[in-house]
Design a protein around this motif. Structure first.
Motif, PDB file in Angstrom:
ATOM      1  N   GLN A  42       6.818  11.679  15.370  1.00  0.00           N
ATOM      2  CA  GLN A  42       6.559  12.211  13.997  1.00  0.00           C
ATOM      3  C   GLN A  42       5.156  11.893  13.666  1.00  0.00           C
ATOM      4  OE1 GLN A  42       9.271  11.148  10.782  1.00  0.00           O
ATOM      5  NE2 GLN A  42      10.987  11.026  12.095  1.00  0.00           N
ATOM      6  N   ARG A  43       4.765  12.859  12.658  1.00  0.00           N
ATOM      7  CA  ARG A  43       3.493  12.524  12.138  1.00  0.00           C
ATOM      8  C   ARG A  43       2.971  11.433  11.383  1.00  0.00           C
ATOM      9  NH1 ARG A  43       2.431  18.028   9.613  1.00  0.00           N
ATOM     10  NH2 ARG A  43       3.997  18.708  11.037  1.00  0.00           N
ATOM     11  N   LEU A  44       1.835  11.009  11.291  1.00  0.00           N
ATOM     12  CA  LEU A  44       1.327   9.946  10.392  1.00  0.00           C
ATOM     13  C   LEU A  44       1.593  10.254   8.950  1.00  0.00           C
ATOM     14  CD1 LEU A  44      -0.083   7.307  11.190  1.00  0.00           C
ATOM     15  CD2 LEU A  44      -2.220   8.467  10.386  1.00  0.00           C
ATOM     16  N   GLN A  45       2.250   9.320   8.292  1.00  0.00           N
ATOM     17  CA  GLN A  45       2.604   9.502   6.784  1.00  0.00           C
ATOM     18  C   GLN A  45       2.418   8.437   6.023  1.00  0.00           C
ATOM     19  OE1 GLN A  45       7.233   9.665   6.027  1.00  0.00           O
ATOM     20  NE2 GLN A  45       7.096   9.896   8.322  1.00  0.00           N
ATOM     21  N   LEU A  46       2.219   8.490   4.788  1.00  0.00           N
ATOM     22  CA  LEU A  46       1.841   7.499   3.835  1.00  0.00           C
ATOM     23  C   LEU A  46       2.846   6.626   3.723  1.00  0.00           C
ATOM     24  CD1 LEU A  46      -0.416   6.275   1.877  1.00  0.00           C
ATOM     25  CD2 LEU A  46       0.374   7.997  -0.011  1.00  0.00           C
ATOM     26  N   LEU A  47       3.121   5.415   3.748  1.00  0.00           N
ATOM     27  CA  LEU A  47       4.221   4.553   3.244  1.00  0.00           C
ATOM     28  C   LEU A  47       3.875   3.994   1.775  1.00  0.00           C
ATOM     29  CD1 LEU A  47       6.658   3.012   4.107  1.00  0.00           C
ATOM     30  CD2 LEU A  47       5.327   1.194   4.817  1.00  0.00           C
ATOM     31  N   LEU A  48       2.800   3.313   1.742  1.00  0.00           N
ATOM     32  CA  LEU A  48       2.672   2.835   0.279  1.00  0.00           C
ATOM     33  C   LEU A  48       1.082   2.706   0.032  1.00  0.00           C
ATOM     34  CD1 LEU A  48       1.907  -0.334   0.381  1.00  0.00           C
ATOM     35  CD2 LEU A  48       4.687  -0.552   0.337  1.00  0.00           C
ATOM     36  N   ARG A  49       0.611   2.849  -1.243  1.00  0.00           N
ATOM     37  CA  ARG A  49      -0.922   2.466  -1.451  1.00  0.00           C
ATOM     38  C   ARG A  49      -1.002   1.292  -2.615  1.00  0.00           C
ATOM     39  NH1 ARG A  49      -2.516   8.153  -3.527  1.00  0.00           N
ATOM     40  NH2 ARG A  49      -0.364   8.840  -2.750  1.00  0.00           N
ATOM     41  N   HIS A  50      -2.070   0.397  -2.347  1.00  0.00           N
ATOM     42  CA  HIS A  50      -1.762  -0.690  -3.341  1.00  0.00           C
ATOM     43  C   HIS A  50      -1.880  -0.479  -5.012  1.00  0.00           C
ATOM     44  CE1 HIS A  50      -6.243  -0.748  -4.118  1.00  0.00           C
ATOM     45  NE2 HIS A  50      -5.904  -1.517  -5.103  1.00  0.00           N
ATOM     46  N   ILE A  51      -2.576   0.692  -5.078  1.00  0.00           N
ATOM     47  CA  ILE A  51      -2.821   1.140  -6.534  1.00  0.00           C
ATOM     48  C   ILE A  51      -1.738   1.453  -7.177  1.00  0.00           C
ATOM     49  CG2 ILE A  51      -3.403   3.671  -6.093  1.00  0.00           C
ATOM     50  CD1 ILE A  51      -6.023   3.071  -7.920  1.00  0.00           C
ATOM     51  N   SER A  52      -0.892   1.993  -6.557  1.00  0.00           N
ATOM     52  CA  SER A  52       0.656   2.456  -7.111  1.00  0.00           C
ATOM     53  C   SER A  52       1.449   1.220  -7.451  1.00  0.00           C
ATOM     54  CB  SER A  52       1.303   3.340  -6.326  1.00  0.00           C
ATOM     55  OG  SER A  52       0.510   4.549  -6.206  1.00  0.00           O
ATOM     56  N   ARG A  53       1.292   0.082  -6.761  1.00  0.00           N
ATOM     57  CA  ARG A  53       2.196  -1.077  -6.759  1.00  0.00           C
ATOM     58  C   ARG A  53       3.624  -0.689  -6.581  1.00  0.00           C
ATOM     59  NH1 ARG A  53      -0.704  -5.459  -8.013  1.00  0.00           N
ATOM     60  NH2 ARG A  53       1.599  -6.444  -8.806  1.00  0.00           N
ATOM     61  N   GLU A  54       3.811   0.113  -5.482  1.00  0.00           N
ATOM     62  CA  GLU A  54       5.240   0.624  -5.584  1.00  0.00           C
ATOM     63  C   GLU A  54       6.017  -0.269  -4.363  1.00  0.00           C
ATOM     64  OE1 GLU A  54       4.407   4.524  -4.690  1.00  0.00           O
ATOM     65  OE2 GLU A  54       2.865   4.206  -3.256  1.00  0.00           O
ATOM     66  N   SER A  55       7.330   0.073  -4.205  1.00  0.00           N
ATOM     67  CA  SER A  55       8.100  -0.232  -3.082  1.00  0.00           C
ATOM     68  C   SER A  55       8.600   0.990  -2.560  1.00  0.00           C
ATOM     69  CB  SER A  55       9.055  -1.380  -3.655  1.00  0.00           C
ATOM     70  OG  SER A  55       9.874  -1.786  -2.568  1.00  0.00           O
ATOM     71  N   ILE A  56       8.449   1.247  -1.291  1.00  0.00           N
ATOM     72  CA  ILE A  56       8.962   2.129  -0.532  1.00  0.00           C
ATOM     73  C   ILE A  56       9.499   1.575   0.791  1.00  0.00           C
ATOM     74  CG2 ILE A  56       8.382   4.547   0.829  1.00  0.00           C
ATOM     75  CD1 ILE A  56       7.549   4.411  -1.921  1.00  0.00           C
ATOM     76  N   LYS A  57      11.036   1.950   0.870  1.00  0.00           N
ATOM     77  CA  LYS A  57      12.135   1.658   1.715  1.00  0.00           C
ATOM     78  C   LYS A  57      12.154   0.410   1.933  1.00  0.00           C
ATOM     79  CE  LYS A  57      11.054   6.088   4.353  1.00  0.00           C
ATOM     80  NZ  LYS A  57      10.926   6.469   5.750  1.00  0.00           N
ATOM     81  N   GLY A  58      11.709  -0.471   0.981  1.00  0.00           N
ATOM     82  CA  GLY A  58      11.981  -1.745   0.744  1.00  0.00           C
ATOM     83  C   GLY A  58      10.860  -2.619   1.213  1.00  0.00           C
ATOM     84  N   PHE A  59       9.620  -1.933   1.498  1.00  0.00           N
ATOM     85  CA  PHE A  59       8.292  -2.418   2.010  1.00  0.00           C
ATOM     86  C   PHE A  59       7.606  -2.716   0.507  1.00  0.00           C
ATOM     87  CE2 PHE A  59       8.137  -2.642   6.469  1.00  0.00           C
ATOM     88  CZ  PHE A  59       8.958  -1.729   6.872  1.00  0.00           C
ATOM     89  N   THR A  60       6.860  -3.849   0.575  1.00  0.00           N
ATOM     90  CA  THR A  60       5.787  -4.250  -0.443  1.00  0.00           C
ATOM     91  C   THR A  60       4.447  -4.554   0.310  1.00  0.00           C
ATOM     92  OG1 THR A  60       6.678  -6.219  -0.957  1.00  0.00           O
ATOM     93  CG2 THR A  60       7.853  -4.451  -2.360  1.00  0.00           C
ATOM     94  N   ALA A  61       3.326  -4.439  -0.668  1.00  0.00           N
ATOM     95  CA  ALA A  61       2.256  -4.887  -0.073  1.00  0.00           C
ATOM     96  C   ALA A  61       1.310  -5.431  -1.228  1.00  0.00           C
ATOM     97  CB  ALA A  61       1.470  -3.952   0.725  1.00  0.00           C
ATOM     98  N   ASP A  62       0.685  -6.701  -1.423  1.00  0.00           N
ATOM     99  CA  ASP A  62       0.143  -7.102  -2.458  1.00  0.00           C
ATOM    100  C   ASP A  62      -1.358  -7.312  -1.780  1.00  0.00           C
ATOM    101  OD1 ASP A  62       2.776  -8.949  -3.541  1.00  0.00           O
ATOM    102  OD2 ASP A  62       2.044  -7.152  -4.339  1.00  0.00           O
ATOM    103  N   LEU A  63      -2.360  -6.762  -2.631  1.00  0.00           N
ATOM    104  CA  LEU A  63      -3.670  -6.816  -2.455  1.00  0.00           C
ATOM    105  C   LEU A  63      -4.159  -8.288  -2.839  1.00  0.00           C
ATOM    106  CD1 LEU A  63      -6.516  -5.718  -1.428  1.00  0.00           C
ATOM    107  CD2 LEU A  63      -6.559  -4.929  -3.890  1.00  0.00           C
ATOM    108  N   ASN A  64      -4.513  -9.179  -1.836  1.00  0.00           N
ATOM    109  CA  ASN A  64      -5.021 -10.517  -2.223  1.00  0.00           C
ATOM    110  C   ASN A  64      -6.667 -10.367  -2.103  1.00  0.00           C
ATOM    111  OD1 ASN A  64      -6.134 -13.167  -2.020  1.00  0.00           O
ATOM    112  ND2 ASN A  64      -4.045 -13.691  -1.530  1.00  0.00           N
ATOM    113  N   LYS A  65      -7.468 -10.259  -3.039  1.00  0.00           N
ATOM    114  CA  LYS A  65      -8.961 -10.051  -2.889  1.00  0.00           C
ATOM    115  C   LYS A  65      -9.482 -11.404  -2.603  1.00  0.00           C
ATOM    116  CE  LYS A  65      -9.399  -6.374  -6.148  1.00  0.00           C
ATOM    117  NZ  LYS A  65     -10.290  -5.797  -7.289  1.00  0.00           N
ATOM    118  N   GLY A  66      -9.074 -12.380  -2.762  1.00  0.00           N
ATOM    119  CA  GLY A  66      -9.441 -13.705  -2.397  1.00  0.00           C
ATOM    120  C   GLY A  66      -9.466 -13.892  -0.739  1.00  0.00           C
TER     121      GLY A  66
END
Lengths: 107, 115
Positions: A42-66
């Motif tokens: 399949q083609r490359l597709q967006l899972l999530l973006r930090h700016i949206s603070r969303e959870s897609i398919k149970g995945f989350t990601a938090d930006l840690n600037k430190g």
């Protein structure tokens, strides 16, 4: 230099286990980060973006600037999560990608 | 909506030849970017086209050139092919530059093999 590092080429887990795909970045300024996924044939597709603070398919990601990190997490892996995962950094309307991590989820 | 379409899907060329790859963006998108994805690597930015002009370029030699047409479709040309040009070439379209929510839609890619 602007750079995205994904230290693991391959991550193998059993179904139901927690998953953490690591991503570190180097960027001067306020970063905008993404996770892209590519399932088999399949083609490359967006899972999530930090700016949206969303959870897609149970995945989350938090930006840690430190720690300059944007790790992708899921508490309970499913077999259908098996895919290539790419972390990407936005820079002047283009994306800088990491080398990707292949996630294998065994039954 | 067919999304981003690329042609051809596969291509085999000989060293020194020239190749043209094509991309039609998603409906409503007017910016097209090209990426090269070598085996085992993440996609690398080649260049971006907006309003029929090259807006920004990555670290690729002049052998790589492109074009955008009035209907927003785009071509990637590679001259004097080298074995190292073998890769998956991805096209991505996006809404107008500066749109608050940045987002790419990727095509399935063209697999180029140089022999």
């Amino acid at each position: 230099a602007q750079r995205v590092t994904q230290p693991e080429k391959l991550l193998s887990v059993f179904k139901g286990a927690p998953v953490e795909l690591k991503c570190n970045y180097s960027y001067s300024g306020s970063p905008e980060l993404f996770w892209y996924v590519q399932y088999s044939r399949q083609r490359l597709q967006l899972l999530l973006r930090h700016i949206s603070r969303e959870s897609i398919k149970g995945f989350t990601a938090d930006l840690n600037k430190g720690e300059t990190s944007f790790h992708l997490k899921k508490p309970f892996a499913q077999e259908e999560d098996s895919a290539m995962y790419y972390c990407a950094l936005r820079s002047s309307d283009k994306l800088i990608f990491g080398t990707g991590t292949r996630l294998q989820v065994f039954p | 909506d067919a999304g981003v379409t690329q042609s051809p899907t596969h291509l085999i060329k000989t060293r020194g030849q020239q190749v043209t790859l094509r991309c039609s963006p998603k409906s409503g998108h007017d910016t097209v970017s090209w990426y090269q994805q070598a085996l085992g690597q993440g996609p690398q930015f080649i260049f971006q086209y907006y309003e029929e002009e090259e807006r920004q370029r990555g670290n690729f030699p002049d052998r790589f050139s492109g074009h955008q047409f009035p209907n927003y479709s785009s071509e990637l040309n590679v001259n004097a092919l080298l074995l190292g040009d073998s890769a998956l070439y991805l096209c991505a379209s996006s809404p107008e530059v500066g749109t608050p929510i940045f987002g790419y839609t990727f095509g399935s890619g063209t697999r180029l093999t140089v022999v």
